[in-house]
Design a protein around this motif. Structure first.
Motif, PDB file in Angstrom:
ATOM      1  N   GLU A 153       0.190  -1.814   5.298  1.00 58.51           N
ATOM      2  CA  GLU A 153      -0.967  -2.667   6.146  1.00 58.51           C
ATOM      3  C   GLU A 153      -1.633  -1.669   7.028  1.00 58.51           C
ATOM      4  O   GLU A 153      -3.064  -1.990   7.469  1.00 58.51           O
ATOM      5  CB  GLU A 153      -0.239  -3.830   6.904  1.00 58.51           C
ATOM      6  N   VAL A 154      -1.147  -0.912   7.796  1.00 58.56           N
ATOM      7  CA  VAL A 154      -1.640   0.064   8.845  1.00 58.56           C
ATOM      8  C   VAL A 154      -2.754   0.924   8.010  1.00 58.56           C
ATOM      9  O   VAL A 154      -3.966   1.162   8.385  1.00 58.56           O
ATOM     10  CB  VAL A 154      -0.659   0.706   9.319  1.00 58.56           C
ATOM     11  N   ASP A 155      -2.355   1.571   6.797  1.00 59.49           N
ATOM     12  CA  ASP A 155      -3.059   2.477   5.963  1.00 59.49           C
ATOM     13  C   ASP A 155      -4.463   1.464   5.511  1.00 59.49           C
ATOM     14  O   ASP A 155      -5.699   2.038   5.403  1.00 59.49           O
ATOM     15  CB  ASP A 155      -2.457   2.912   4.807  1.00 59.49           C
ATOM     16  N   GLN A 156      -4.031   0.284   5.147  1.00 57.41           N
ATOM     17  CA  GLN A 156      -5.445  -0.767   4.598  1.00 57.41           C
ATOM     18  C   GLN A 156      -6.326  -0.865   5.898  1.00 57.41           C
ATOM     19  O   GLN A 156      -7.509  -0.709   5.500  1.00 57.41           O
ATOM     20  CB  GLN A 156      -4.777  -2.004   3.986  1.00 57.41           C
ATOM     21  N   GLN A 157      -5.759  -1.100   7.021  1.00 56.93           N
ATOM     22  CA  GLN A 157      -6.712  -1.593   8.139  1.00 56.93           C
ATOM     23  C   GLN A 157      -7.536  -0.289   8.420  1.00 56.93           C
ATOM     24  O   GLN A 157      -8.714  -0.284   8.994  1.00 56.93           O
ATOM     25  CB  GLN A 157      -5.980  -2.152   9.348  1.00 56.93           C
ATOM     26  N   LYS A 158      -6.943   0.936   8.110  1.00 52.46           N
ATOM     27  CA  LYS A 158      -7.727   2.133   8.830  1.00 52.46           C
ATOM     28  C   LYS A 158      -8.874   2.386   7.870  1.00 52.46           C
ATOM     29  O   LYS A 158      -9.674   2.885   8.051  1.00 52.46           O
ATOM     30  CB  LYS A 158      -6.796   3.255   8.459  1.00 52.46           C
ATOM     31  N   LYS A 159      -8.659   1.906   6.421  1.00 51.48           N
ATOM     32  CA  LYS A 159      -9.926   1.687   5.545  1.00 51.48           C
ATOM     33  C   LYS A 159     -10.821   0.907   5.681  1.00 51.48           C
ATOM     34  O   LYS A 159     -11.916   1.106   5.712  1.00 51.48           O
ATOM     35  CB  LYS A 159      -9.230   1.982   4.112  1.00 51.48           C
ATOM     36  N   GLN A 160     -10.346  -0.477   5.651  1.00 52.17           N
ATOM     37  CA  GLN A 160     -11.215  -1.683   5.805  1.00 52.17           C
ATOM     38  C   GLN A 160     -10.366  -2.722   6.446  1.00 52.17           C
ATOM     39  O   GLN A 160      -9.224  -3.028   5.729  1.00 52.17           O
ATOM     40  CB  GLN A 160     -11.888  -1.979   4.794  1.00 52.17           C
ATOM     41  N   VAL A 161     -10.866  -3.289   7.598  1.00 53.58           N
ATOM     42  CA  VAL A 161     -10.064  -4.631   7.947  1.00 53.58           C
ATOM     43  C   VAL A 161     -10.610  -5.942   7.011  1.00 53.58           C
ATOM     44  O   VAL A 161     -11.710  -6.213   7.276  1.00 53.58           O
ATOM     45  CB  VAL A 161     -10.583  -5.035   9.287  1.00 53.58           C
ATOM     46  N   LEU A 162      -9.692  -6.479   6.262  1.00 51.13           N
ATOM     47  CA  LEU A 162     -10.279  -7.535   5.341  1.00 51.13           C
ATOM     48  C   LEU A 162      -9.808  -8.778   6.077  1.00 51.13           C
ATOM     49  O   LEU A 162      -8.674  -9.441   6.070  1.00 51.13           O
ATOM     50  CB  LEU A 162      -9.597  -7.711   4.070  1.00 51.13           C
ATOM     51  N   CYS A 163     -10.833  -9.448   6.828  1.00 48.58           N
ATOM     52  CA  CYS A 163     -10.661 -10.478   7.640  1.00 48.58           C
ATOM     53  C   CYS A 163     -10.397 -11.771   6.745  1.00 48.58           C
ATOM     54  O   CYS A 163     -10.916 -11.880   5.506  1.00 48.58           O
ATOM     55  CB  CYS A 163     -11.941 -10.845   8.494  1.00 48.58           C
ATOM     56  N   GLN A 164      -9.481 -12.793   7.150  1.00 46.61           N
ATOM     57  CA  GLN A 164      -9.304 -13.965   6.123  1.00 46.61           C
ATOM     58  C   GLN A 164      -9.520 -15.149   6.987  1.00 46.61           C
ATOM     59  O   GLN A 164      -9.830 -15.129   8.036  1.00 46.61           O
ATOM     60  CB  GLN A 164      -7.728 -13.926   5.738  1.00 46.61           C
ATOM     61  N   PRO A 165      -9.938 -16.259   6.193  1.00 47.55           N
ATOM     62  CA  PRO A 165     -10.277 -17.332   6.969  1.00 47.55           C
ATOM     63  C   PRO A 165      -9.502 -17.800   7.798  1.00 47.55           C
ATOM     64  O   PRO A 165      -8.263 -17.640   7.602  1.00 47.55           O
ATOM     65  CB  PRO A 165     -10.473 -18.406   5.813  1.00 47.55           C
ATOM     66  N   GLY A 166      -9.697 -18.133   9.185  1.00 48.50           N
ATOM     67  CA  GLY A 166      -8.657 -18.636  10.278  1.00 48.50           C
ATOM     68  C   GLY A 166      -8.209 -17.376  11.366  1.00 48.50           C
ATOM     69  O   GLY A 166      -7.593 -17.378  12.169  1.00 48.50           O
ATOM     70  N   ASP A 167      -8.590 -16.268  10.740  1.00 49.82           N
ATOM     71  CA  ASP A 167      -8.450 -14.898  11.536  1.00 49.82           C
ATOM     72  C   ASP A 167      -9.031 -15.152  12.882  1.00 49.82           C
ATOM     73  O   ASP A 167     -10.099 -15.592  12.976  1.00 49.82           O
ATOM     74  CB  ASP A 167      -8.668 -13.624  10.940  1.00 49.82           C
ATOM     75  N   LEU A 168      -8.182 -14.654  13.880  1.00 47.06           N
ATOM     76  CA  LEU A 168      -8.970 -14.654  15.396  1.00 47.06           C
ATOM     77  C   LEU A 168      -9.766 -13.488  15.537  1.00 47.06           C
ATOM     78  O   LEU A 168      -9.792 -12.618  15.103  1.00 47.06           O
ATOM     79  CB  LEU A 168      -7.748 -14.503  16.366  1.00 47.06           C
ATOM     80  N   ALA A 169     -11.075 -13.816  16.356  1.00 46.20           N
ATOM     81  CA  ALA A 169     -11.852 -12.816  16.876  1.00 46.20           C
ATOM     82  C   ALA A 169     -12.187 -12.755  18.216  1.00 46.20           C
ATOM     83  O   ALA A 169     -13.192 -13.283  18.416  1.00 46.20           O
ATOM     84  CB  ALA A 169     -13.149 -12.798  15.782  1.00 46.20           C
ATOM     85  N   PRO A 170     -11.302 -12.489  19.244  1.00 43.46           N
ATOM     86  CA  PRO A 170     -11.308 -12.852  20.530  1.00 43.46           C
ATOM     87  C   PRO A 170     -12.418 -12.367  21.186  1.00 43.46           C
ATOM     88  O   PRO A 170     -13.093 -13.093  22.040  1.00 43.46           O
ATOM     89  CB  PRO A 170      -9.997 -12.393  21.216  1.00 43.46           C
ATOM     90  N   ALA A 171     -12.750 -11.129  20.919  1.00 42.83           N
ATOM     91  CA  ALA A 171     -13.944 -10.402  21.747  1.00 42.83           C
ATOM     92  C   ALA A 171     -14.992 -11.286  21.440  1.00 42.83           C
ATOM     93  O   ALA A 171     -16.117 -11.493  22.180  1.00 42.83           O
ATOM     94  CB  ALA A 171     -14.014  -8.875  21.555  1.00 42.83           C
ATOM     95  N   LYS A 172     -15.380 -11.349  19.840  1.00 42.71           N
ATOM     96  CA  LYS A 172     -16.567 -11.856  19.690  1.00 42.71           C
ATOM     97  C   LYS A 172     -16.698 -13.277  20.123  1.00 42.71           C
ATOM     98  O   LYS A 172     -17.773 -13.564  20.311  1.00 42.71           O
ATOM     99  CB  LYS A 172     -16.645 -11.850  18.119  1.00 42.71           C
TER     100      LYS A 172
END
Length: 412
Positions: A153-172
């Motif tokens: 999961e860490v390696d995947q997120q380094k390449k690209q964060v694949l957001c899913q419905p319902g994921d949090l975006a606090p700063a945004k």
């Protein structure tokens, strides 16, 4: 395996530095006519030795130091009738000072040469430009924040964060924008990005942010969630995250030609001395953080490290192909050891220099009063202070080595 080999290579680099330190003492002592009995690298049982002229040279099993045995370095040192005229304490103050400071001078020369070679090959880090960058300014806002509890999961997120419905975006969701500078979190000021991250990580739920936007303060309320993340030691920790990032761009290294590289290395040497003195001043205040790290606290990357810790970082640099970090760390260590060894404390060289100049000033005062010069300082009267300093030094060494084993500092 590459990390281990890199760590061993770094340790060998330190051994070379120590060898040159002791060689500095030996060569200057011989140049002035003092008798050098032995020059050894390491401690413990002898691996091999040979004698050339009046000096015995050798290697010992534990490569964690070395020594240069100069006859009559102190008045307590027993000398033979043959050695008496060449005993170190009989020589003029300035010659003894040169010999005692030659070890640190060797570190400074080696550090300078490393910086020069870096400057004309891989480049020197632009520390001054890096310090001018706005540490608490947000450069990007993530579309979401997601847990990463496995290496995949860490390696995947380094390449690209694949957001899913319902994921949090606090700063945004809280209205934070790229370019905002975080001034405070829940009323606590944040002068640096590191301070902002630490406050965010311990926050939970609706949190008050004050940011600077277009020269005006803006109040934001951001709902900080707890996100699980895999750590470098393999554990999983949960802490607050909002999905705001600072640019990790590093200022381009400063590269030089063979001629102007001399000036560049001289300038960077001055920067290194300034950084070293700052670290020495901060040294006592960092010790409690080392103690906390041993018992599970987060290891502050600014805490002191031992040879073990430095070798671990050096090994990781080799593993990632970051040779510039490996070499720069060696240069930094040489400057630190050189300056530290000149502190006016026994049994450091600086302590012996202080005693030498005390004798000189004392004799000048005695001469002004019509008295004869006094004898060499009786080191037995300083033994209690020396033993306290040796004990404190050993305790700090044991503390940092333990922390570097159970909770080492890793490259980001």
């Amino acid at each position: 395996m590459v990390i281990v080999l890199g760590a061993i290579l770094f340790a060998l680099g330190i051994c070379v530095s120590v060898a040159l330190h002791e060689a500095g003492h030996m060569l200057t002592a011989k140049a002035f006519g003092m008798k050098v009995r032995r020059y050894f690298i390491g401690f413990g049982p002898t691996v091999f030795s040979f004698k050339r002229g009046e000096t015995e040279y050798g290697l010992k099993w534990i490569p964690l130091g070395g020594f240069c045995d100069i006859a009559g370095m102190t008045a307590l040192d027993e000398v033979t009738p043959e050695e008496s005229k060449r005993a170190m304490w009989r020589f003029p103050t300035w010659k003894r000072t040169v010999v005692l400071s030659a070890g640190s001078a060797a570190h400074f020369i080696l550090g300078f040469l490393v910086l020069y070679i870096m400057g004309v090959t891989m480049g020197l880090p632009d520390i001054e430009a890096a310090q001018k960058q706005p540490d608490a300014t947000v450069s990007s806002i993530s579309a979401c924040v997601r847990p990463a509890t496995t290496q995949a999961e860490v390696d995947q997120q380094k390449k690209q964060v694949l957001c899913q419905p319902g994921d949090l975006a606090p700063a945004k969701a809280g209205g934070m924008l790229p370019g905002d500078r975080i001034d405070s979190i829940n009323g606590k000021p944040t002068k640096t990005w590191e301070e902002a991250v630490k406050l965010i990580q311990v926050s939970s739920g609706p949190t008050q942010f004050v940011v600077q936007r277009g020269g005006q303060p803006v109040n934001l309320t951001i709902d900080v969630p707890a996100i699980a993340r895999l750590q470098t030691d393999g554990s999983v920790k949960t802490f607050g995250m909002i999905g705001a990032a600072r640019s990790n761009a590093v200022p381009a290294p400063l590269t030089y030609g063979p001629i102007d590289g001399i000036g560049g290395a001289i300038h960077h040497t001055g920067v290194m001395f300034d950084q070293t003195f700052q670290r020495l001043i901060e040294f006592p205040s960092r010790i409690p953080a080392v103690w906390n790290a041993i018992f599970g606290g987060e290891r502050d990357p600014n805490t002191p490290v031992s040879v073990v810790g430095a070798s671990i970082i050096g090994g990781e640099a080799v593993d990632r192909g970051l040779w510039e970090i490996f070499v720069y760390l060696l240069a930094t260590l040489n400057f630190f050891i050189g300056v530290f060894n000149l502190l006016p404390l026994l049994p450091l060289d600086g302590g012996h220099i202080a005693v030498t100049w005390y004798e000189r000033v004392r004799d000048l005062l005695r001469k002004a009063r019509g008295k004869v010069a006094g004898g060499p300082v009786d080191y037995t009267k300083l033994s209690s202070v020396t033993m306290v300093l040796v004990f404190l030094g050993a305790a700090v060494t044991l503390l940092t080595v333990t922390a570097d084993i159970v909770n080492p500092i890793h490259l980001p």
